[in-house]
Motif scaffolding. Structure first.
Motif, PDB file in Angstrom:
ATOM      1  N   ILE A 186      48.790  18.609  14.510  1.00  0.00           N
ATOM      2  CA  ILE A 186      50.003  19.423  14.404  1.00  0.00           C
ATOM      3  C   ILE A 186      50.946  19.120  15.555  1.00  0.00           C
ATOM      4  O   ILE A 186      52.168  19.025  15.361  1.00  0.00           O
ATOM      5  N   TYR A 187      50.412  18.939  16.760  1.00  0.00           N
ATOM      6  CA  TYR A 187      51.267  18.580  17.890  1.00  0.00           C
ATOM      7  C   TYR A 187      51.995  17.263  17.599  1.00  0.00           C
ATOM      8  O   TYR A 187      53.192  17.119  17.865  1.00  0.00           O
ATOM      9  N   GLU A 188      51.262  16.307  17.058  1.00  0.00           N
ATOM     10  CA  GLU A 188      51.871  15.025  16.725  1.00  0.00           C
ATOM     11  C   GLU A 188      52.899  15.173  15.606  1.00  0.00           C
ATOM     12  O   GLU A 188      53.957  14.523  15.620  1.00  0.00           O
ATOM     13  N   ASN A 189      52.610  16.044  14.637  1.00  0.00           N
ATOM     14  CA  ASN A 189      53.548  16.259  13.531  1.00  0.00           C
ATOM     15  C   ASN A 189      54.860  16.866  14.005  1.00  0.00           C
ATOM     16  O   ASN A 189      55.926  16.574  13.453  1.00  0.00           O
ATOM     17  N   ILE A 190      54.804  17.707  15.028  1.00  0.00           N
ATOM     18  CA  ILE A 190      56.023  18.299  15.572  1.00  0.00           C
ATOM     19  C   ILE A 190      56.921  17.209  16.146  1.00  0.00           C
ATOM     20  O   ILE A 190      58.133  17.161  15.878  1.00  0.00           O
ATOM     21  N   VAL A 191      56.322  16.325  16.932  1.00  0.00           N
ATOM     22  CA  VAL A 191      57.101  15.232  17.518  1.00  0.00           C
ATOM     23  C   VAL A 191      57.623  14.306  16.425  1.00  0.00           C
ATOM     24  O   VAL A 191      58.788  13.894  16.436  1.00  0.00           O
ATOM     25  N   ILE A 230      56.293  25.015   9.421  1.00  0.00           N
ATOM     26  CA  ILE A 230      55.031  24.336   9.150  1.00  0.00           C
ATOM     27  C   ILE A 230      54.623  24.583   7.706  1.00  0.00           C
ATOM     28  O   ILE A 230      54.622  25.718   7.223  1.00  0.00           O
ATOM     29  N   ARG A 231      54.304  23.509   7.016  1.00  0.00           N
ATOM     30  CA  ARG A 231      53.777  23.639   5.655  1.00  0.00           C
ATOM     31  C   ARG A 231      52.283  23.946   5.716  1.00  0.00           C
ATOM     32  O   ARG A 231      51.650  23.846   6.768  1.00  0.00           O
ATOM     33  N   GLN A 232      51.721  24.276   4.576  1.00  0.00           N
ATOM     34  CA  GLN A 232      50.298  24.625   4.542  1.00  0.00           C
ATOM     35  C   GLN A 232      49.411  23.436   4.894  1.00  0.00           C
ATOM     36  O   GLN A 232      48.276  23.621   5.344  1.00  0.00           O
ATOM     37  N   ASP A 233      49.910  22.216   4.700  1.00  0.00           N
ATOM     38  CA  ASP A 233      49.116  21.034   5.035  1.00  0.00           C
ATOM     39  C   ASP A 233      49.299  20.604   6.485  1.00  0.00           C
ATOM     40  O   ASP A 233      48.749  19.591   6.917  1.00  0.00           O
ATOM     41  N   LEU A 263      57.222  28.123  12.353  1.00  0.00           N
ATOM     42  CA  LEU A 263      56.041  27.709  13.104  1.00  0.00           C
ATOM     43  C   LEU A 263      55.483  28.856  13.933  1.00  0.00           C
ATOM     44  O   LEU A 263      54.265  29.065  13.986  1.00  0.00           O
ATOM     45  N   GLY A 264      56.365  29.610  14.590  1.00  0.00           N
ATOM     46  CA  GLY A 264      55.910  30.695  15.443  1.00  0.00           C
ATOM     47  C   GLY A 264      55.170  31.794  14.705  1.00  0.00           C
ATOM     48  O   GLY A 264      54.370  32.518  15.284  1.00  0.00           O
ATOM     49  N   ARG A 265      55.422  31.924  13.412  1.00  0.00           N
ATOM     50  CA  ARG A 265      54.803  32.993  12.633  1.00  0.00           C
ATOM     51  C   ARG A 265      53.575  32.512  11.859  1.00  0.00           C
ATOM     52  O   ARG A 265      52.615  33.259  11.673  1.00  0.00           O
ATOM     53  N   PHE A 266      53.604  31.269  11.385  1.00  0.00           N
ATOM     54  CA  PHE A 266      52.550  30.788  10.488  1.00  0.00           C
ATOM     55  C   PHE A 266      51.538  29.865  11.163  1.00  0.00           C
ATOM     56  O   PHE A 266      50.544  29.490  10.548  1.00  0.00           O
ATOM     57  N   TYR A 267      51.788  29.496  12.413  1.00  0.00           N
ATOM     58  CA  TYR A 267      50.823  28.642  13.108  1.00  0.00           C
ATOM     59  C   TYR A 267      49.698  29.505  13.666  1.00  0.00           C
ATOM     60  O   TYR A 267      49.945  30.428  14.447  1.00  0.00           O
ATOM     61  N   GLN A 268      48.479  29.212  13.277  1.00  0.00           N
ATOM     62  CA  GLN A 268      47.299  29.951  13.720  1.00  0.00           C
ATOM     63  C   GLN A 268      46.377  28.992  14.472  1.00  0.00           C
ATOM     64  O   GLN A 268      45.399  28.488  13.931  1.00  0.00           O
TER      65      GLN A 268
END
Length: 267
Positions: free
Chosen positions: A91-96, A120-123, A74-79
């Motif tokens: 995405i915040y909701e997906n993390i939880v 994190i996946r591409q979707d 996540l730290g590398r691919f989250y933009q």
């Protein structure tokens, strides 16, 4: 099942983390080789609520087989800056939700979150890679501890990659995290939904304070506004003195007291 070790990812005092393939199906797996008997017993006790695909002894070591998926940290691919508010909120909701759906005992989930093994996946969906050392495995860790780590992760993402829509959310999460107030993932998910897209309303002299502001914050804001008004009045009075030689506002008061009764004060 016949496994072939591809390589070692991590090696610690308690366990080794490897990647291996099944010679029969060519499927990839993550493998924990646990060397310490105490930790092995702890894992066996957790087995009923764990993501273990298979678990068994290999000589003196406990071998735990887990799912494998290509890492996308996540730290590398989250933009964050490339996403809209709705996409970032999702995405915040997906993390939880990933933490809720992981079916991982809280002591293991705590290590996964602490080591930032969330991907994190591409979707935009999330998943865990099980690249953790078990040296600090603590069976007393509970959902409250995990929720606190997730709150910290969300606050970090909102601060580094968020925009104006995240401001009230970030303020709320920071305050509750500072008080260690999150007891469950449900509470965290509720707060994300509660402030969804909330905007502050603009006024001539400023903005309405966030609904989650404390009484102390509101009092400070009121005092600040009063101070600003007083400073503005002082500036106007000084400017009047410089421009007109006196203060026009005071003329009205002085004119009203030039006479007391029938006697003029100018005599």
């Amino acid at each position: 099942m016949s496994l072939k070790k591809i390589g070692t990812l991590k090696e610690g005092r308690v366990n080794t983390v490897c990647v291996c393939t099944d010679n029969e199906s060519d499927e990839w797996h993550t493998l924990w080789e646990v060397k310490k008997h105490k930790t092995a017993r702890m894992l066996m006790d957790m087995q009923g609520a764990s993501p273990f695909a298979e678990c068994g002894m290999d000589g003196e070591r406990l071998c735990v087989l887990l799912a494998y998926e290509e890492p996308r940290p996540l730290g590398r691919f989250y933009q964050g800056g490339l996403y809209t508010w709705e996409e970032r909120r999702g995405i915040y909701e997906n993390i939880v939700q990933a933490c809720v759906n992981a079916a991982v005992p809280y002591p293991l989930l705590y290590l996964l979150l602490r080591e930032r093994c969330i991907n994190i996946r591409q979707d935009g969906s999330m998943y865990f890679t099980y690249y953790i050392l078990l040296d600090d495995l603590d069976t007393d860790k509970a959902e409250k501890d995990c929720a606190g780590l997730v709150a910290g992760l969300l606050a970090e993402l909102m601060e580094l990659h968020g925009k104006k829509e995240e401001r009230s959310c970030l303020a709320l999460i920071r305050k509750k995290r500072k008080r260690n107030a999150y007891n469950s993932f449900t509470e965290l998910a509720h707060d994300i939904k509660l402030i969804d897209g909330r905007k502050r309303m603009s006024l001539i002299w400023g903005r309405i304070p966030y609904p989650e502001q404390s009484t102390k914050d509101k009092l400070f804001r009121i005092l600040l506004m009063i101070t600003v008004v007083l400073v503005a009045v002082a500036v106007i009075l000084v400017a009047s003195q410089l421009m007109f030689g006196d203060i026009p506002l005071l003329r009205a008061f002085s004119a009203a007291v030039r006479k007391i009764g029938t006697e003029s004060l100018l005599k």
